[in-house]
Design a protein around this motif. Structure first.
Motif, short mmCIF file in Angstrom:
data_model
loop_
_atom_site.label_atom_id
_atom_site.label_comp_id
_atom_site.label_asym_id
_atom_site.label_seq_id
_atom_site.Cartn_x
_atom_site.Cartn_y
_atom_site.Cartn_z
N LEU A 1 34.41 32.31 35.81
CA LEU A 1 35.94 31.03 35.64
C LEU A 1 37.36 31.40 36.19
CD1 LEU A 1 36.79 27.81 35.05
CD2 LEU A 1 36.68 28.19 33.36
N VAL A 2 37.48 31.01 37.59
CA VAL A 2 39.02 31.42 37.57
C VAL A 2 39.97 30.05 37.87
CG1 VAL A 2 40.07 32.46 39.66
CG2 VAL A 2 37.87 33.05 39.66
N LEU B 1 35.69 40.27 41.96
CA LEU B 1 35.08 39.61 41.28
C LEU B 1 33.51 40.44 42.25
CD1 LEU B 1 34.09 36.60 40.73
CD2 LEU B 1 34.53 36.24 43.11
N GLU B 2 33.81 40.71 43.42
CA GLU B 2 32.74 41.62 43.54
C GLU B 2 32.08 42.46 42.73
OE1 GLU B 2 33.27 43.14 47.10
OE2 GLU B 2 33.29 40.77 48.08
N GLN B 3 33.02 43.05 42.27
CA GLN B 3 32.24 44.41 41.39
C GLN B 3 32.28 43.87 39.81
OE1 GLN B 3 35.97 47.95 40.79
NE2 GLN B 3 36.47 46.66 43.09
N TYR C 1 49.01 35.67 40.84
CA TYR C 1 47.61 36.08 39.80
C TYR C 1 47.27 35.26 39.98
CZ TYR C 1 50.50 40.33 38.88
OH TYR C 1 50.97 41.29 38.61
N LYS C 2 45.61 35.24 39.31
CA LYS C 2 44.79 34.10 39.02
C LYS C 2 44.32 34.35 37.43
CE LYS C 2 44.50 31.63 43.01
NZ LYS C 2 44.51 30.64 42.74
N TYR C 3 44.70 33.67 36.89
CA TYR C 3 43.38 33.57 35.23
C TYR C 3 42.07 33.17 35.68
CZ TYR C 3 43.44 33.02 30.16
OH TYR C 3 42.89 33.32 29.02
N ILE C 4 40.98 35.20 35.13
CA ILE C 4 39.93 34.27 35.39
C ILE C 4 38.33 35.03 33.64
CG2 ILE C 4 40.50 37.48 35.48
CD1 ILE C 4 37.67 37.21 37.07
N ALA D 1 32.69 37.99 25.63
CA ALA D 1 33.70 36.77 26.63
C ALA D 1 34.93 37.56 26.58
CB ALA D 1 33.71 35.34 26.30
N VAL D 2 35.35 37.81 28.74
CA VAL D 2 36.53 38.59 28.40
C VAL D 2 37.43 36.96 29.01
CG1 VAL D 2 37.39 40.08 30.24
CG2 VAL D 2 34.85 40.15 29.27
#
Length: 286
Positions: free
Chosen positions: A277-278, A265-267, A214-217, A251-252
């Motif tokens: 920020l990732v 990311l594209e969507q 996973y990545k935190y976005i 902010a999400v």
């Protein structure tokens, strides 16, 4: 005397490095002296045995070690009644048929009646039986690649990662018959005390492995697109949303699977997300 869980790990090599890394990532502290054959962790009730990869299943089976990290290929080849605790996913390789350049290979049937050298006769025999191929298997403990050149075998079945060693010996990989990764195995008769320590260890291993996926976005988004963004992201439960000074924006923060990251990311960009920020996640538990 404190009860300790005894884990068998390969003494050296890529499997050893990655095995010890995942344990270190679990916050367990221990030394790094390659000359040691046995040592204890400083801050967790675990003891290490450093062994050859092919010795690990037998040591666990005999109860000398409680658990071990080993290649699935060794686990399946020795076929001992042990528990498979977890597929750790690293040290990927394949067991493949390789033949001399110019050999007309058209599937396993091409090996009918021929001599095949391998360090994994059990796995190979099973695959040949499934394909109804009758071939002679020569068990070789090492340097399998040289056997066709010296007339010992007509083909080989060996572990492959890049294929460079095969090429240097005039061989070409023609068919992968088996895939292997590192797995954690355990003795089925652990005491309650050791089983409790194992459960604590597995909680940490699961958290480390889950974090890798996973990545935190974090990003800013027009509020009007919040529901759409939430549907795209998914996440553990729902995104964390924080109001901004501009009331039309928010902010999400959320978590995204690595495998989905670029599509997400594209969507999000298409919805007007800005300041994306990732960051990597070090540990992650349910």
């Amino acid at each position: 005397m404190e009860t300790r869980l005894r884990i068998a790990v390969q003494k050296s090599g890529r499997l050893s490095e990655k095995s010890l890394k995942i344990i270190r990532d679990c916050g367990i502290k221990f030394g790094s002296d390659s000359r040691l054959l046995k040592e204890e962790a400083d801050n967790f009730p675990i003891e290490f045995l450093y062994l050859r990869d092919d010795d690990i299943p037998r040591y666990v089976y005999d109860g000398v070690a409680d658990i071990g990290i080993v290649g699935r290929n060794e686990f399946d080849e020795q076929d001992l009644p042990l528990e498979e605790l977890k597929d750790l996913g690293f040290s990927k390789c394949r067991l493949s048929i390789a033949v001399p350049e110019g050999f007309p290979y058209h599937g396993l049937k091409s090996l009918e009646g021929l001599r095949i050298a391998t360090s994994y006769p059990g796995i190979l025999a099973k695959k040949l039986k499934e394909a109804t191929v009758d071939a002679r298997i020569y068990e070789i403990s090492g340097s399998v690649e040289i056997t066709p050149a010296i007339g010992v075998a007509d083909a080989i079945c060996d572990l492959v990662s890049t294929g460079a060693t095969l090429a240097s010996n005039g061989l070409r990989e023609v068919e992968a018959i088996y895939y292997s990764t590192a797995i954690m195995i355990g003795h089925p008769g652990l005491s309650m005390e050791k089983r409790a320590i194992l459960d604590r260890l597995m909680l940490r291993v699961d958290a480390v492995m889950r974090a890798d996926d996973y990545k935190y976005i974090m990003f800013n988004l027009p509020k009007e697109h919040l529901d759409q963004a939430a549907a795209i992201i998914g996440g553990m439960k729902s995104p964390t949303v924080t109001p901004l000074l501009d009331e039309s924006w928010c902010a999400v923060q959320s978590v995204v699977q690595e495998s989905r990251f670029w599509d997400v990311l594209e969507q999000l960009k298409a919805l007007g997300a800005q300041g994306i920020l990732v960051t990597a996640i070090e540990k992650m538990a349910d």
